[in-house]
Design an enzyme around this catalytic site. Structure first.
Site, PDB file in Angstrom:
ATOM      1  N   LYS A 179       0.839  -1.206   0.000  1.00 44.49           N
ATOM      2  CA  LYS A 179       0.000   0.000   0.000  1.00 44.49           C
ATOM      3  C   LYS A 179       0.868   1.247   0.000  1.00 44.49           C
ATOM      4  CE  LYS A 179      -3.974   0.474   2.277  1.00 44.49           C
ATOM      5  NZ  LYS A 179      -4.919   0.472   3.432  1.00 44.49           N
ATOM      6  N   LEU A 180       0.534   2.147  -0.897  1.00 39.96           N
ATOM      7  CA  LEU A 180       1.234   3.426  -1.027  1.00 39.96           C
ATOM      8  C   LEU A 180       0.204   4.538  -1.155  1.00 39.96           C
ATOM      9  CD1 LEU A 180       3.610   2.054  -3.759  1.00 39.96           C
ATOM     10  CD2 LEU A 180       4.491   3.002  -1.628  1.00 39.96           C
TER      11      LEU A 180
END
Length: 317
Positions: free
Chosen positions: A132-133
């Protein structure tokens, strides 16, 4: 008639937005998502104490620097919780890169590699992980490089069409457009109440979903951040929906017919030329809601990461 949750599962892949293993056992989602706030919350569950102790002991073997030990323990704890969750879900776990790296492409990539290695050392293949970014320009560029290496990404804190378009053009595996936080902003800004159909967050996800399908993008759309089950029901048919335990419970206890609202149509047009960085930044900046909510989301995740690190530092001392 089956309950609303069971019906929804026939249209949409259901993902649990939690680090609570008991909740995951109860609702049997396909995948699970975590973030720094959820890891902080999970770390306070007594049954997770052994995962924290394991992370602390491991971190002590990696460095003599207390700052590095804190960072290592935080990464290891997130992975430890992910490993436990993967024992219960058949699909994937999303594990988030430190929000404080949201404007640093290379360090985001480096952190992703570290998380993937920690999972590999625990016997988990990268095919079960989503990194996740935050959907900053730098985060999207980091994801583009990671995807080219075969590391799939989940781009989060997504509030605008510009972010969604840039993610698709970067070949990102999955996006998490936020619904409830968009509603929060518009309710505060306009003083209005909205129905599920007119909810600005629902409208945003619907627009993104239709654009992706019409242009033949393979990026998965996973609606996130819900305030009520009306929003969820209005997005029945979305590729995936990630839902917290309280709303999963409400859906399981609701008897109402669910009608598929989002339907994938064959691509009808070729995708436009990709946005340049300058175009992205300008179009994104033109959306005050998205600017506000992205900045707020990054700040809040960073605050919770800091709280987690204070707890870890106490245990390391």
């Amino acid at each position: 008639m089956a309950n609303a949750l069971a019906q929804l599962k026939s249209f949409t892949t259901i993902v649990a937005d939690t680090g609570d293993i008991e909740a995951i056992k109860r609702y049997q989602p396909e995948d699970a998502t975590t973030n720094p706030s959820l890891i902080l919350k999970a770390s306070q569950i007594p049954e997770y104490a052994f995962l924290i102790e394991n992370a602390i002991e491991w971190a002590k073997t990696q460095s003599h620097s207390i700052e590095q030990q804190i960072e290592d323990a935080g990464d290891k704890l997130a992975v430890n919780i992910g490993v436990e969750i993967l024992k219960l879900v058949p699909g994937r776990i999303s594990t988030e890169v430190d929000a404080r790296l949201s404007f640093d492409k290379q360090r985001s990539i480096d952190k992703a590699h570290k998380l993937i290695k920690l999972y590999k050392d625990a016997g988990i293949d990268k095919s079960r992980i989503l990194i996740k970014l935050a959907s900053t320009w730098e985060g999207i560029c980091a994801a583009k490089e990671l995807e080219q290496e075969g590391i799939n990404c989940n781009l989060t804190l997504l509030f605008s069409f510009a972010q969604a378009r840039a993610c698709a053009e970067a070949g990102v595996y999955l996006i998490s457009p936020f619904v409830g936080r968009i509603l929060d902003w518009y309710k505060k800004d306009t003083g209005q109440d909205y129905t599920a159909e007119t909810d600005p967050g629902v409208v945003s996800v619907t627009e993104i979903y239709n654009y992706y399908k019409q242009n033949g993008y393979n990026t998965v759309v996973m609606g996130a951040s819900f305030r009520n089950i009306g929003e969820i029901i209005e997005l029945a048919g979305c590729d995936r929906l990630t839902i917290g335990p309280a709303l999963l419970e409400e859906l399981a206890n609701t008897d109402v017919e669910i009608i598929q609202k989002l339907v994938a149509t064959p691509a009808t047009q070729s995708a436009p030329a990709a946005l340049t960085e300058e175009q992205f930044r300008w179009v994104f900046n033109e959306d005050p809601m998205a600017v506000d909510k992205l900045a707020e989301g990054i700040r809040n995740f960073a605050i919770d990461q800091g709280k987690l690190e204070v707890m870890l530092k106490t245990k390391l001392s």
